[in-house]
Design a protein around this motif. Sequence first.
Motif, mmCIF file in Angstrom:
data_model
loop_
_atom_site.group_PDB
_atom_site.id
_atom_site.type_symbol
_atom_site.label_atom_id
_atom_site.label_comp_id
_atom_site.label_asym_id
_atom_site.label_seq_id
_atom_site.Cartn_x
_atom_site.Cartn_y
_atom_site.Cartn_z
ATOM 1 N N ILE A 15 -3.578 -0.855 -0.191
ATOM 2 C CA ILE A 15 -3.103 -2.140 -0.793
ATOM 3 C C ILE A 15 -1.842 -1.858 -1.590
ATOM 4 C CG2 ILE A 15 -3.387 -3.920 -2.505
ATOM 5 C CD1 ILE A 15 -6.261 -4.064 -1.605
ATOM 6 N N PRO A 16 -2.121 -0.636 -2.380
ATOM 7 C CA PRO A 16 -0.735 -0.150 -3.044
ATOM 8 C C PRO A 16 0.426 0.279 -2.390
ATOM 9 C CG PRO A 16 -2.687 0.714 -4.212
ATOM 10 C CD PRO A 16 -3.053 0.091 -2.751
ATOM 11 N N PHE A 17 0.171 1.155 -1.279
ATOM 12 C CA PHE A 17 1.269 1.516 -0.311
ATOM 13 C C PHE A 17 1.941 0.348 0.291
ATOM 14 C CE2 PHE A 17 2.429 2.658 3.946
ATOM 15 C CZ PHE A 17 3.149 4.007 3.531
ATOM 16 N N ILE A 18 1.049 -0.651 0.633
ATOM 17 C CA ILE A 18 1.823 -1.677 1.498
ATOM 18 C C ILE A 18 2.798 -2.447 0.194
ATOM 19 C CG2 ILE A 18 1.622 -4.083 2.542
ATOM 20 C CD1 ILE A 18 -0.860 -2.923 3.829
ATOM 21 N N GLY A 19 2.163 -2.621 -0.946
ATOM 22 C CA GLY A 19 2.690 -3.159 -1.826
ATOM 23 C C GLY A 19 4.178 -2.575 -2.326
ATOM 24 N N ARG A 20 4.216 -1.216 -2.261
ATOM 25 C CA ARG A 20 5.379 -0.313 -2.515
ATOM 26 C C ARG A 20 6.593 -0.690 -1.417
ATOM 27 N NH1 ARG A 20 1.567 3.650 -3.430
ATOM 28 N NH2 ARG A 20 1.002 3.908 -5.467
ATOM 29 N N LEU A 21 6.064 -0.974 -0.128
ATOM 30 C CA LEU A 21 6.967 -1.154 0.794
ATOM 31 C C LEU A 21 7.860 -2.447 0.451
ATOM 32 C CD1 LEU A 21 4.874 -0.386 4.191
ATOM 33 C CD2 LEU A 21 6.507 1.217 3.003
ATOM 34 N N PHE A 22 7.176 -3.343 -0.272
ATOM 35 C CA PHE A 22 7.850 -4.625 -0.473
ATOM 36 C C PHE A 22 8.293 -4.447 -2.034
ATOM 37 C CE2 PHE A 22 5.085 -5.814 2.960
ATOM 38 C CZ PHE A 22 5.972 -6.452 3.820
ATOM 39 N N GLY A 23 8.406 -3.398 -2.523
ATOM 40 C CA GLY A 23 8.976 -3.199 -3.930
ATOM 41 C C GLY A 23 8.066 -3.667 -4.966
ATOM 42 N N ILE A 24 6.701 -3.720 -4.729
ATOM 43 C CA ILE A 24 5.725 -4.318 -5.713
ATOM 44 C C ILE A 24 4.850 -2.858 -6.238
ATOM 45 C CG2 ILE A 24 3.739 -5.591 -6.250
ATOM 46 C CD1 ILE A 24 4.584 -7.494 -3.751
ATOM 47 N N GLU A 25 5.237 -2.490 -7.445
ATOM 48 C CA GLU A 25 4.260 -1.323 -8.163
ATOM 49 C C GLU A 25 3.058 -1.717 -8.406
ATOM 50 O OE1 GLU A 25 5.020 1.724 -7.990
ATOM 51 O OE2 GLU A 25 7.127 1.612 -7.024
ATOM 52 N N MET A 26 1.907 -0.864 -8.040
ATOM 53 C CA MET A 26 0.668 -1.227 -8.422
ATOM 54 C C MET A 26 -0.048 0.081 -9.021
ATOM 55 S SD MET A 26 -0.687 -3.308 -5.361
ATOM 56 C CE MET A 26 -0.034 -4.920 -4.529
ATOM 57 N N PHE A 27 -1.067 -0.158 -9.720
ATOM 58 C CA PHE A 27 -1.620 1.008 -10.395
ATOM 59 C C PHE A 27 -1.920 2.027 -9.045
ATOM 60 C CE2 PHE A 27 -5.606 3.080 -11.772
ATOM 61 C CZ PHE A 27 -5.093 3.623 -12.937
ATOM 62 N N ASN A 28 -1.884 3.178 -9.314
ATOM 63 C CA ASN A 28 -2.332 4.304 -8.418
ATOM 64 C C ASN A 28 -3.695 4.819 -8.815
ATOM 65 O OD1 ASN A 28 -2.274 6.343 -6.521
ATOM 66 N ND2 ASN A 28 -0.039 7.267 -7.039
ATOM 67 N N PHE A 29 -4.693 4.399 -7.981
ATOM 68 C CA PHE A 29 -5.984 4.788 -8.317
ATOM 69 C C PHE A 29 -6.071 6.145 -7.946
ATOM 70 C CE2 PHE A 29 -6.528 0.364 -7.657
ATOM 71 C CZ PHE A 29 -7.480 -0.099 -8.704
ATOM 72 N N GLY A 30 -5.163 6.786 -7.272
ATOM 73 C CA GLY A 30 -5.402 8.094 -6.864
ATOM 74 C C GLY A 30 -5.077 9.085 -8.191
ATOM 75 N N ARG A 31 -4.811 8.794 -9.169
ATOM 76 C CA ARG A 31 -4.736 9.362 -10.639
ATOM 77 C C ARG A 31 -6.006 9.545 -11.201
ATOM 78 N NH1 ARG A 31 0.424 6.056 -13.033
ATOM 79 N NH2 ARG A 31 2.169 6.831 -11.650
#
Length: 342
Positions: free
Chosen positions: A56-72
């Motif tokens: 979900i965050p990865f696909i969001g970044r492709l469209f310029g949408i920044e989301m919380f990175n759960f990997g942190r």
Amino acid sequence: MVKLFIDFIQFLYTLAPLFMALSVLTLLAVLLSKSIKRHAAVYYTAFAIPFVIVAIPFIGRLFGIEMFNFGRIPLLGGIIRDYVHAGTLGFPLLIIIMYAGALNPKNPAVKKLLGIRKELSILSGFPILTHSLIRATGSFPDALRFFTDNEGYMAGARVTNALGAGITSFSFVLGILMLALFLPLWITSFDFVRRRMGSVKWKKLQQWSYVLYAMLFIHAAGIQAGAMLNPREGREAVRPAVEAVATVAESPARNRSGNPEPQVSTERSGRGDRNAAPPAAGSGNRAAEAGPEGRGGHPQSPGFADIHVSAQTKRCIHMASLLLIFGSYLYLRLRKARLKKQ
């Protein structure tokens, strides 16, 4: 004694991570075979969660949408890293599925694996898709460029051996073809799809799994061979679309050819966090203050983690592991087919 054993396990994992992951997952699959069969949906959900968290965050970044990175999140970040690197979960699960069809079905352990082969196939799909989502996006465009615009590729990459760069690029392109073949095999592993297809069509489609196994070996061995011939190949920059995921999902960080980038580590094992905060004022580094003597004034004995092996040696060990695993599988499969024919 316990510390020495843990040290030894860590050392083996550093040298031959595929063998270690394969051994642990095989043991867990045999021990949990009844649980996996009875509660398959629970295992599917558990394996799907990390994929969704990455996708979900990865696909969001492709469209310029920044989301919380759960990997942190510390523990979750480690799970995501294992999902991105298929050698920890996805690749070993495929090998277990592969070997289950080549070994003697009368063996109790093999019989248990055959009983959950469908479930293992579905479970393997989630880390494989996560790996493909991140690695394919970051590696495939430049790998394809090696063949379509070789002059531009060579000008922008650190290439010391053209053959090695070509083998690496071919292996990444092959990875996309593998994904195209894996998806229908994985989707048809679900019961509702299998019933609609019918047993005849389903069995014909599943014959392509042998082609997938061959491609899997070529893909993995090609990456290792390319890195051995051309260890400095690859770009320093990471594509913006995968940068945020790679920083937490890949440890150590890897360049486009799959080679580990050098990291500054504060741990003896060499796997520390280069962004780790320095010790608090006044606390000091106890190990450093103790010098050659540990706590209580007792000298510290060297452990297996203190043994450093070059990256080139590790690649040779990885290549030998692949040859042993796939070579033995080919032998067992041909022997089983010959005995069946007789």
